[in-house]
Scaffold this active site. Structure first.
Site, PDB file in Angstrom:
ATOM      1  N   GLU A   1       6.115  -0.737  -5.576  1.00  0.00           N
ATOM      2  CA  GLU A   1       4.967  -1.158  -6.387  1.00  0.00           C
ATOM      3  C   GLU A   1       3.720  -1.017  -5.514  1.00  0.00           C
ATOM      4  O   GLU A   1       3.466  -1.845  -4.644  1.00  0.00           O
ATOM      5  CB  GLU A   1       5.154  -2.601  -6.861  1.00  0.00           C
ATOM      6  CG  GLU A   1       6.297  -2.774  -7.845  1.00  0.00           C
ATOM      7  CD  GLU A   1       6.086  -2.008  -9.136  1.00  0.00           C
ATOM      8  OE1 GLU A   1       4.930  -1.650  -9.441  1.00  0.00           O
ATOM      9  OE2 GLU A   1       7.073  -1.763  -9.847  1.00  0.00           O
TER      10      GLU A   1
ATOM     11  N   CYS B   1      -4.121  -5.501  -7.622  1.00  0.00           N
ATOM     12  CA  CYS B   1      -3.711  -4.097  -7.691  1.00  0.00           C
ATOM     13  C   CYS B   1      -4.014  -3.456  -9.041  1.00  0.00           C
ATOM     14  O   CYS B   1      -4.140  -2.238  -9.128  1.00  0.00           O
ATOM     15  CB  CYS B   1      -2.224  -3.955  -7.361  1.00  0.00           C
ATOM     16  SG  CYS B   1      -1.146  -4.886  -8.461  1.00  0.00           S
TER      17      CYS B   1
ATOM     18  N   SER C   1       0.826  -1.211   0.000  1.00  0.00           N
ATOM     19  CA  SER C   1       0.000   0.000   0.000  1.00  0.00           C
ATOM     20  C   SER C   1       0.862   1.262   0.000  1.00  0.00           C
ATOM     21  O   SER C   1       2.010   1.247   0.455  1.00  0.00           O
ATOM     22  CB  SER C   1      -0.910   0.012   1.231  1.00  0.00           C
ATOM     23  OG  SER C   1      -0.130   0.166   2.410  1.00  0.00           O
ATOM     24  N   PRO C   2       0.315   2.387  -0.486  1.00  0.00           N
ATOM     25  CA  PRO C   2       1.066   3.650  -0.451  1.00  0.00           C
ATOM     26  C   PRO C   2       1.454   4.073   0.965  1.00  0.00           C
ATOM     27  O   PRO C   2       2.538   4.623   1.165  1.00  0.00           O
ATOM     28  CB  PRO C   2       0.084   4.651  -1.077  1.00  0.00           C
ATOM     29  CG  PRO C   2      -0.784   3.824  -1.963  1.00  0.00           C
ATOM     30  CD  PRO C   2      -0.951   2.514  -1.238  1.00  0.00           C
TER      31      PRO C   2
END
Length: 469
Positions: free
Chosen positions: A210, A244, A189-190
């Site tokens: 990623e 994703c 996750s970011p």
């Protein structure tokens, strides 16, 4: 002392010995990975089924087959990739050798996610091995059965002096990141990506991140609705939406929505039967926390298809939402579940404006029978990857780089791009020790009359351009 300091030091000593550099060694370790995939295939199928009810067909396609394709592509081309890349020279270096050497970084850290716990762990590892690195591999603790499988069996296939699997929760992973690595590859996750990047910054360690994002899917009015519905439904509900690069929401006109809804209902029934909960082809949400988060998103807009849930089995039906507003919770975060919101727009220009007003996504999809529409969306938007008239399939090409941009990630991999990601392009100029008279013009005491000669010998000239008016 950091609990992993000794491990990292041991791997660094192995790398400094030069053990991982010969092509023969790299090939042997890659072939060992291939044996792991072949011999542990049934164990992988069982572990992914226990973790998230993933259908064996989906595991074969998205985990094992993709890894094997990546592995074979790398073995087929490694000799070429490893060769020094000779470059153009100026006049003064014509008698010398100038090239780029692909050096391994050293000891790299690969942190994998839970949604594709084999694919997204081993594909980066293939690149790291091919480039000649040692590696610490950390599978996700959320997909605990796959984590156990990787921790217990993968070290039996790889050289223990150069490769190690670390199992760790959040606290232990934070301690792991305190060590100095030469490269960090993270998929997740970011929010966690920022933590990884902050930890890497302390050692000036380069990273590949990623991440993810809300992948738009614009459906124009001129397309085959039946085909669109099947391809969008497959991409959205594959692995119960825990992908994703899944299409995260659809943008289309109100007229197209009216055509698309019955086509989507038909596609869902075709794929999973009248009751998807009974289908062996539909996965489950990976954990209770994730289930509660995704189920809460069902309160956005109105349910047009699906909407059923079962807490005990972590089942959420393939669901389509309509009347979704831009500020609804389902539009504020990556869904990562089997929910597809539809947002109506008045035109393609409005769809492009909607996409460009948000963070740049990992993937962007467009469906249209008109090439002009496809090209306009491609040219006027920005995303990590782009696919027209299908979903997810661009991921299957080892010839295409995979990676995000902005909020959706940093860096790229797959195929040769994986090798390049884990390689440092080292510039090298090998000059002879003689011919010293040729160097005299550059030495002090300086004389202005020498400048024209030096410029002619070292400067790159612009080629003549013929402009046709």
């Amino acid at each position: 002392m950091n609990p992993h300091e000794g491990l990292v030091s041991r791997l660094r000593a192995a790398w400094l010995s030069g053990k991982t550099r010969p092509m023969e060694y790299r090939v042997a370790q890659l072939e060992a990975l291939g044996r792991f995939l072949d011999e542990k295939k049934q164990d992988i199928l069982e572990a992914t089924a226990l973790d998230m009810g993933k259908p064996p067909f989906e595991v074969e396609l998205s985990e094992i087959s993709i890894c094997r394709s990546e592995l074979n592509h790398t073995l087929n081309n490694l000799g070429t990739w490893m060769k020094d890349e000779h470059v153009q020279k100026n006049w003064v270096t014509q008698l010398d050798s100038a090239f780029i050497r692909k050096d391994p970084y050293g000891v790299v850290l690969i942190i994998g996610p839970w949604n594709y716990p084999i694919n997204l762990l081993l594909v980066p590892l293939i690149g790291a091995i091919a480039a000649g690195n040692c590696a610490v591999i950390k599978p996700s603790e959320i997909s605990r059965n796959v984590e156990r499988l990787v921790a217990e069996t993968l070290p039996k296939y790889l050289d223990k002096d150069c490769f190690a699997v670390v199992t760790a929760g959040v606290e232990e992973a934070t301690r792991l990141l305190e060590n100095k690595f030469d490269y960090i590859f993270f998929t997740g996750s970011p929010s966690v990506g920022r933590i990884v990047m902050t930890a890497a910054a302390k050692h000036l360690t380069p990273v590949t991140l990623e991440l993810g994002g809300k992948n738009p899917c614009y459906v124009s009015d001129n397309c085959n609705v039946h085909n669109v519905a099947r391809r969008v439904a497959w991409g959205r509900f594959f692995n119960a939406g825990q992908t994703c690069v899944a299409p995260d929401y659809v943008l289309c006109s109100l007229e197209m929505q009216e055509k698309l809804l019955p086509a989507l209902r038909e596609a869902i029934t075709e794929f999973y039967g009248p009751n998807p909960q009974e289908s062996p082809n539909f996965a489950r949400i990976v954990g209770d926390k994730h289930f509660q988060r995704v189920r809460a998103l069902l309160n956005s807009g109105n349910v047009a298809i699906g909407g059923q849930t079962d807490t005990e089995t972590r089942y959420i039906a393939p669901t389509v939402l309509v009347d979704v507003q831009q500020d609804d919770p389902v539009m504020q975060e990556e869904i990562f579940g089997p929910i597809l919101p539809i947002i109506t727009v008045a035109s393609m220009d409005d769809a492009i404006a909607f996409i460009n007003a948000r963070e740049r996504p990992l993937a962007l999809y467009v469906f249209s029978s008109c090439k002009k529409v496809v090209n306009q969306v491609l040219e006027q938007t920005s995303s990590g990857g782009f696919c027209a008239n299908d979903t997810i399939m661009h991921m299957t090409l080892t010839s295409l780089p995979f990676g995000g941009i902005g909020q959706s990630g940093l860096g790229r991999y797959h195929g040769r791009f994986s090798f390049e990601t884990f390689s440092h392009p080292r510039s090298a100029l090998l000059r002879g020790i003689g011919r010293e008279a040729l160097n005299d013009p550059r030495y002090p005491p300086y004389a202005a009359r020498r400048l024209p000669l030096l410029r002619a010998a070292t400067e790159t000239k612009r080629r003549a351009v013929c402009a046709i008016l």
